[in-house]
Scaffold this active site. Structure first.
Site, short mmCIF file in Angstrom:
data_model
loop_
_atom_site.label_atom_id
_atom_site.label_comp_id
_atom_site.label_asym_id
_atom_site.label_seq_id
_atom_site.Cartn_x
_atom_site.Cartn_y
_atom_site.Cartn_z
N ASN A 125 -59.06 -56.22 -92.80
CA ASN A 125 -60.38 -56.85 -92.94
C ASN A 125 -61.48 -55.79 -92.87
OD1 ASN A 125 -61.21 -56.49 -90.06
ND2 ASN A 125 -59.40 -57.77 -89.74
N PHE A 138 -64.96 -62.32 -78.50
CA PHE A 138 -65.98 -62.40 -79.53
C PHE A 138 -65.67 -63.57 -80.44
CE2 PHE A 138 -69.03 -58.89 -79.76
CZ PHE A 138 -68.65 -58.22 -78.62
#
Ligand code: C5P
Length: 402
Positions: A210, A325
């Protein structure tokens, strides 16, 4: 009070194109309360004028060793004694070699030898010059003598090459300087931080990954180090320079990151999961490169779920204070709070990655940090400033918990 209030910094500028950034650095150091005096080598003056640095520092610039007037105003020994910090930036390969060998044939060389101040060196040079065996040996010697080596960073270079050798950016240099004098409120704490992407191999040459740059995680590591913590950074593949004194564990896949995270988290006070971990990995990695054939119009790859690293850390019997997160594109608060509960986290930092100018691969970020009972908003700012605020929030919550 400003962190650098009353601090006296001698900035030694040597000959490199990054010298053009030094007026900005002087300004930002003064903003933090420092007094700055500039010393320039002969070759530095080919890149930037002493007049510019005199104007921004508010002090006359020293550039010669054997000048009666200059020696009368503030001689080399007086300058060496005046300094709390001698920062050499940009430090060329030549100046690093001179310092390593104790040459005192110019003003900067004499100050290096005559000072008791902390010495920090921010190298900047062509990537091949940086990787040259002799440069690396010199750097190692300077480290062994207790000098700080800040950077270099990685990226595009003035000469067109790409690689390690860029001067750290001005805000990064200011952070490093502030880190020397900042209150060490995390002393005796061990922080473990995951950062960057993971890579899930498909075959020997291909992988799934990613866009995570790792910048947020590395900034948190730097901020925690500056506040006095011992920091272990478990990092996927990134193009970032490793913060000085961090313990870096390099991993590639989510499974490797999981294994290291569980091992490290067992003795940690704080665990921050900032990595963008691939949710799935390839069920069976092909041993040979998968071939494209004429009649093969579709290719199927089976994926299996990766372990959830942060959830497994939060499930440890003696779990550290655990921070996750949440990168969301919609309904940020709802999904973040759901993750906080589901993964048994102490804190979750949510960002909306759909907004432009923040999040993945950007230099800026904005976060909303939730605990079960509180909410803090960190507005859009540099990842380095976001990291400092997040570290402060974590430290406060830890205090309240104890
Ligand atoms: O579930 P989601 O991936 O959105 O959760 C994000 C948080 O979980 C991040 O803190 C991330 O680092 C962590 N995570 C993890 N292991 C995974 C997936 C996510 O630690 N396999």
């Amino acid at each position: 009070m400003q962190i650098l209030q009353g601090k006296k910094i001698v900035l030694g500028i040597t000959g490199g194109i990054a010298a053009y950034k030094m007026p900005e650095l002087v300004r930002r150091l003064i903003d933090q309360g420092a007094e700055v005096r500039v010393v320039m080598t002969e070759s530095a003056k080919a890149f930037i004028t002493p007049l510019t640095l005199q104007a921004v520092s508010g002090n006359s610039v020293s550039d010669t060793l054997l000048d009666t007037e200059a020696e009368r105003a503030m001689g080399h020994i007086a300058l060496a004694k005046w300094a709390d910090l001698l920062l050499i930036a940009p430090a060329s390969a030549n100046s690093i070699a001179n310092i390593t060998h104790g040459l005192a044939n110019d003003l900067l060389g004499t100050i290096v030898l005559a000072t008791n101040a902390t010495i920090a060196i921010a190298p900047a040079m062509n990537q091949q010059m940086w990787h040259a065996e002799i440069t690396q040996e010199n750097i190692q010697k300077l480290k062994n003598r207790g000098m700080h080596i800040w950077g270099p960073g990685q990226g595009e270079q003035a000469c067109g090459d790409v690689g390690f050798g860029r001067l750290l950016e001005v805000p990064e240099l200011v952070d490093q300087v502030c880190g020397l004098y900042q209150e060490k409120k995390l002393l005796n704490q061990h922080w473990v931080i995951t950062a960057g992407p993971t890579r899930e191999a498909i075959d020997p040459v291909r992988y799934i990954s990613n866009h995570s740059s790792g910048k947020m995680g590395y900034s948190i590591a730097q901020a925690a180090l500056n506040a006095g913590a011992k920091v272990t950074l478990i990092s996927g593949p990134v193009n970032l320079s490793t913060p000085e004194t961090v313990e870096l564990i390099k991993v590639t896949s989510a499974e490797q990151m999981h294994q290291e995270a569980i091992k490290q988290a067992k003795n940690a006070d704080v665990f921050v999961a900032c990595a963008a971990v691939a949710d799935y990995r390839v069920a069976e990695i092909a041993e040979q490169k998968i071939k494209k054939t004429a009649d093969n119009h579709h290719l199927q790859i089976n994926l299996v779920k990766n372990p959830d690293i942060v959830a497994d850390v939060a499930a440890l019997a003696d779990k550290p204070f655990t921070v996750g997160f949440a990168a969301e594109t919609q309904d940020v608060e709802h999904y973040a709070l759901d993750k906080l509960k589901r993964k048994n986290l102490d804190l979750i930092a949510a960002n909306n990655v759909a907004l432009s100018g923040q999040g993945f691969n950007s230099d800026n970020n904005a976060l909303t940090v939730f605990s079960a009972t509180s909410q803090h908003d960190i507005s859009l700012m540099s990842k380095s400033d976001v990291a400092k605020k997040l570290v402060d929030i974590i430290a406060e919550q830890l205090d309240e918990k104890h």
